[in-house]
Design a protein around this motif. Sequence first.
Motif, PDB file in Angstrom:
ATOM      1  N   THR A   1       0.666  -1.207  -0.171  1.00 30.76           N
ATOM      2  CA  THR A   1       0.022  -0.031   0.094  1.00 30.76           C
ATOM      3  C   THR A   1       0.714   1.405  -0.128  1.00 30.76           C
ATOM      4  O   THR A   1       0.498   2.094  -0.508  1.00 30.76           O
ATOM      5  CB  THR A   1      -1.069  -0.034   1.128  1.00 30.76           C
ATOM      6  OG1 THR A   1      -0.260  -0.546   2.462  1.00 30.76           O
ATOM      7  CG2 THR A   1      -2.222  -0.859   0.973  1.00 30.76           C
ATOM      8  N   ALA A   2       2.048   1.226   0.511  1.00 28.58           N
ATOM      9  CA  ALA A   2       3.040   2.452   0.551  1.00 28.58           C
ATOM     10  C   ALA A   2       3.410   2.576  -0.836  1.00 28.58           C
ATOM     11  O   ALA A   2       3.640   3.790  -1.319  1.00 28.58           O
ATOM     12  CB  ALA A   2       4.406   2.039   1.420  1.00 28.58           C
ATOM     13  N   SER A   3       3.695   1.307  -1.563  1.00 31.18           N
ATOM     14  CA  SER A   3       3.907   1.743  -3.093  1.00 31.18           C
ATOM     15  C   SER A   3       2.729   2.340  -3.687  1.00 31.18           C
ATOM     16  O   SER A   3       3.001   3.032  -4.761  1.00 31.18           O
ATOM     17  CB  SER A   3       4.252   0.506  -3.830  1.00 31.18           C
ATOM     18  OG  SER A   3       4.569   0.482  -5.017  1.00 31.18           O
ATOM     19  N   MET A   4       1.465   1.677  -3.383  1.00 27.03           N
ATOM     20  CA  MET A   4       0.269   2.322  -4.313  1.00 27.03           C
ATOM     21  C   MET A   4       0.153   3.735  -4.024  1.00 27.03           C
ATOM     22  O   MET A   4      -0.305   4.591  -5.043  1.00 27.03           O
ATOM     23  CB  MET A   4      -0.792   1.359  -3.867  1.00 27.03           C
ATOM     24  CG  MET A   4      -1.995   1.843  -4.772  1.00 27.03           C
ATOM     25  SD  MET A   4      -3.259   0.710  -4.726  1.00 27.03           S
ATOM     26  CE  MET A   4      -4.179   1.025  -3.259  1.00 27.03           C
ATOM     27  N   ALA A   5       0.591   4.166  -2.763  1.00 26.00           N
ATOM     28  CA  ALA A   5       0.480   5.678  -2.490  1.00 26.00           C
ATOM     29  C   ALA A   5       1.123   6.590  -3.609  1.00 26.00           C
ATOM     30  O   ALA A   5       0.987   7.812  -3.473  1.00 26.00           O
ATOM     31  CB  ALA A   5       0.779   5.753  -0.868  1.00 26.00           C
ATOM     32  N   GLU A   6       2.348   5.980  -3.901  1.00 24.18           N
ATOM     33  CA  GLU A   6       3.052   6.678  -4.850  1.00 24.18           C
ATOM     34  C   GLU A   6       2.566   6.739  -6.297  1.00 24.18           C
ATOM     35  O   GLU A   6       3.250   7.463  -7.153  1.00 24.18           O
ATOM     36  CB  GLU A   6       4.429   6.183  -4.650  1.00 24.18           C
ATOM     37  CG  GLU A   6       5.109   6.381  -3.176  1.00 24.18           C
ATOM     38  CD  GLU A   6       6.661   5.884  -3.332  1.00 24.18           C
ATOM     39  OE1 GLU A   6       6.899   5.084  -4.275  1.00 24.18           O
ATOM     40  OE2 GLU A   6       7.146   5.734  -2.203  1.00 24.18           O
ATOM     41  N   LYS A   7       1.564   6.059  -6.595  1.00 23.48           N
ATOM     42  CA  LYS A   7       1.172   6.092  -8.111  1.00 23.48           C
ATOM     43  C   LYS A   7       0.592   7.448  -8.369  1.00 23.48           C
ATOM     44  O   LYS A   7      -0.309   7.995  -7.936  1.00 23.48           O
ATOM     45  CB  LYS A   7       0.052   4.812  -8.148  1.00 23.48           C
ATOM     46  CG  LYS A   7       0.632   3.571  -7.722  1.00 23.48           C
ATOM     47  CD  LYS A   7       1.732   3.048  -8.802  1.00 23.48           C
ATOM     48  CE  LYS A   7       2.098   1.637  -8.580  1.00 23.48           C
ATOM     49  NZ  LYS A   7       2.960   0.791  -9.462  1.00 23.48           N
ATOM     50  N   PRO A   8       1.101   7.767  -9.502  1.00 26.48           N
ATOM     51  CA  PRO A   8       0.688   9.158  -9.998  1.00 26.48           C
ATOM     52  C   PRO A   8      -0.732   9.036 -10.891  1.00 26.48           C
ATOM     53  O   PRO A   8      -1.045   7.956 -11.457  1.00 26.48           O
ATOM     54  CB  PRO A   8       1.871   9.834 -10.753  1.00 26.48           C
ATOM     55  CG  PRO A   8       2.325   8.390 -11.511  1.00 26.48           C
ATOM     56  CD  PRO A   8       2.071   7.309 -10.433  1.00 26.48           C
ATOM     57  N   VAL A   9      -1.450  10.235 -11.108  1.00 29.11           N
ATOM     58  CA  VAL A   9      -2.551  10.233 -11.857  1.00 29.11           C
ATOM     59  C   VAL A   9      -2.003  10.036 -13.341  1.00 29.11           C
ATOM     60  O   VAL A   9      -1.004  10.458 -13.903  1.00 29.11           O
ATOM     61  CB  VAL A   9      -3.172  11.591 -11.968  1.00 29.11           C
ATOM     62  CG1 VAL A   9      -4.338  11.952 -12.792  1.00 29.11           C
ATOM     63  CG2 VAL A   9      -3.783  11.809 -10.401  1.00 29.11           C
ATOM     64  N   GLY A  10      -3.010   9.217 -14.020  1.00 29.51           N
ATOM     65  CA  GLY A  10      -2.417   8.894 -15.384  1.00 29.51           C
ATOM     66  C   GLY A  10      -1.945   7.664 -15.564  1.00 29.51           C
ATOM     67  O   GLY A  10      -1.942   7.048 -16.641  1.00 29.51           O
ATOM     68  N   GLU A  11      -1.455   6.944 -14.513  1.00 31.63           N
ATOM     69  CA  GLU A  11      -0.753   5.734 -14.684  1.00 31.63           C
ATOM     70  C   GLU A  11      -2.044   4.591 -14.649  1.00 31.63           C
ATOM     71  O   GLU A  11      -3.219   4.848 -14.147  1.00 31.63           O
ATOM     72  CB  GLU A  11       0.110   5.316 -13.319  1.00 31.63           C
ATOM     73  CG  GLU A  11       0.703   4.017 -13.550  1.00 31.63           C
ATOM     74  CD  GLU A  11       2.098   4.119 -12.374  1.00 31.63           C
ATOM     75  OE1 GLU A  11       2.332   2.687 -11.998  1.00 31.63           O
ATOM     76  OE2 GLU A  11       2.622   4.846 -12.134  1.00 31.63           O
ATOM     77  N   HIS A  12      -1.734   3.458 -14.834  1.00 34.04           N
ATOM     78  CA  HIS A  12      -2.769   2.129 -15.013  1.00 34.04           C
ATOM     79  C   HIS A  12      -2.401   1.244 -13.818  1.00 34.04           C
ATOM     80  O   HIS A  12      -1.293   1.077 -13.575  1.00 34.04           O
ATOM     81  CB  HIS A  12      -2.919   1.741 -16.187  1.00 34.04           C
ATOM     82  CG  HIS A  12      -3.507   2.545 -17.401  1.00 34.04           C
ATOM     83  ND1 HIS A  12      -2.863   3.601 -17.811  1.00 34.04           N
ATOM     84  CD2 HIS A  12      -4.781   2.511 -17.933  1.00 34.04           C
ATOM     85  CE1 HIS A  12      -3.528   4.247 -18.697  1.00 34.04           C
ATOM     86  NE2 HIS A  12      -4.732   3.683 -18.828  1.00 34.04           N
ATOM     87  N   LEU A  13      -3.402   0.593 -13.299  1.00 34.40           N
ATOM     88  CA  LEU A  13      -3.298  -0.466 -12.584  1.00 34.40           C
ATOM     89  C   LEU A  13      -3.942  -1.568 -13.024  1.00 34.40           C
ATOM     90  O   LEU A  13      -5.204  -1.388 -13.621  1.00 34.40           O
ATOM     91  CB  LEU A  13      -3.922   0.093 -11.106  1.00 34.40           C
ATOM     92  CG  LEU A  13      -3.078   1.008 -10.153  1.00 34.40           C
ATOM     93  CD1 LEU A  13      -4.071   1.191  -8.887  1.00 34.40           C
ATOM     94  CD2 LEU A  13      -1.687   0.391  -9.834  1.00 34.40           C
ATOM     95  N   ASP A  14      -3.369  -2.847 -12.662  1.00 39.30           N
ATOM     96  CA  ASP A  14      -4.181  -3.997 -13.006  1.00 39.30           C
ATOM     97  C   ASP A  14      -5.045  -4.331 -12.207  1.00 39.30           C
ATOM     98  O   ASP A  14      -4.651  -4.517 -10.907  1.00 39.30           O
ATOM     99  CB  ASP A  14      -3.080  -5.249 -13.134  1.00 39.30           C
ATOM    100  CG  ASP A  14      -3.489  -6.547 -13.486  1.00 39.30           C
ATOM    101  OD1 ASP A  14      -4.495  -6.815 -13.518  1.00 39.30           O
ATOM    102  OD2 ASP A  14      -2.529  -7.202 -14.220  1.00 39.30           O
TER     103      ASP A  14
END
Length: 255
Positions: A76-89
């Motif tokens: 979840t710490a890694s997910m918190a760094e995901k920027p707008v515009g990126e895609h998630l599986d």
Amino acid sequence: MMIREDMEILSHELVADKTYKMTLKGDMPSHVIQPGQFVHILIDSSDSLRRPISIADVDLTSGTLTILYKVLGKGTASMAEKPVGEHLDVLGPGGNGYPIEEVSASRALLVGGGIGVPPLYYLAKQLKEKGIDVTTVLGFQHADAVFFEDEFRELGEVIVATNDGSYGSKGFVTDILPSLDGRFDTYFSCGPAVMLKAVSETLDDFDGYLSIEERLGCGVGACFACVVPAPEGDAKGYRKICRDGPVFRTGEVIL
């Protein structure tokens, strides 16, 4: 039916202490049948472990779904760094949610604790659309952990409790419930098993629904990491939270 797709991150923001709100766009929203279901997110391709996260809201017009999650570990710490515009599986929607179509009550009580609060928001919206009056009790550890109070307040009365009394009423959600006697016909709750046990015991005169917010293993019913016992005499003897739940009727499982 579950689907797998790459969903685009439309928005991502910190809304409370270590708690983030993320809006994803894709075809997934059209597959959500009930409030209370969840999605399984692969945060990093180098990590095969998916994280199950409850669906907090669905907008079929915009093709978006909203999740809220708390940073509790590496994933979840890694997910918190995901920027707008990126895609998630994303795999989902999973589980059985609140059977909104079966609700015939005119007044409903919603009781949520911590990260068990998010799925109750979409439920509250669905209940309101059915013309059902909604009262919501939200429990958090402290003032900085409070989120979605204003959103719930747009749908009905809201009472907030914090463990340390730094915001709202001091104590647990169960401390609030006796004062609401006579103001609801059925209830819906989501949170950790220990909270749900206390809520169901306090409201033992009512039929309701409990959504168990616990760590899952595979998330698709293939393992036994999320098993809860069923009442004595039940032929199966257990229920899997991810497949049979996470929502159960009161008395369907032993907490």
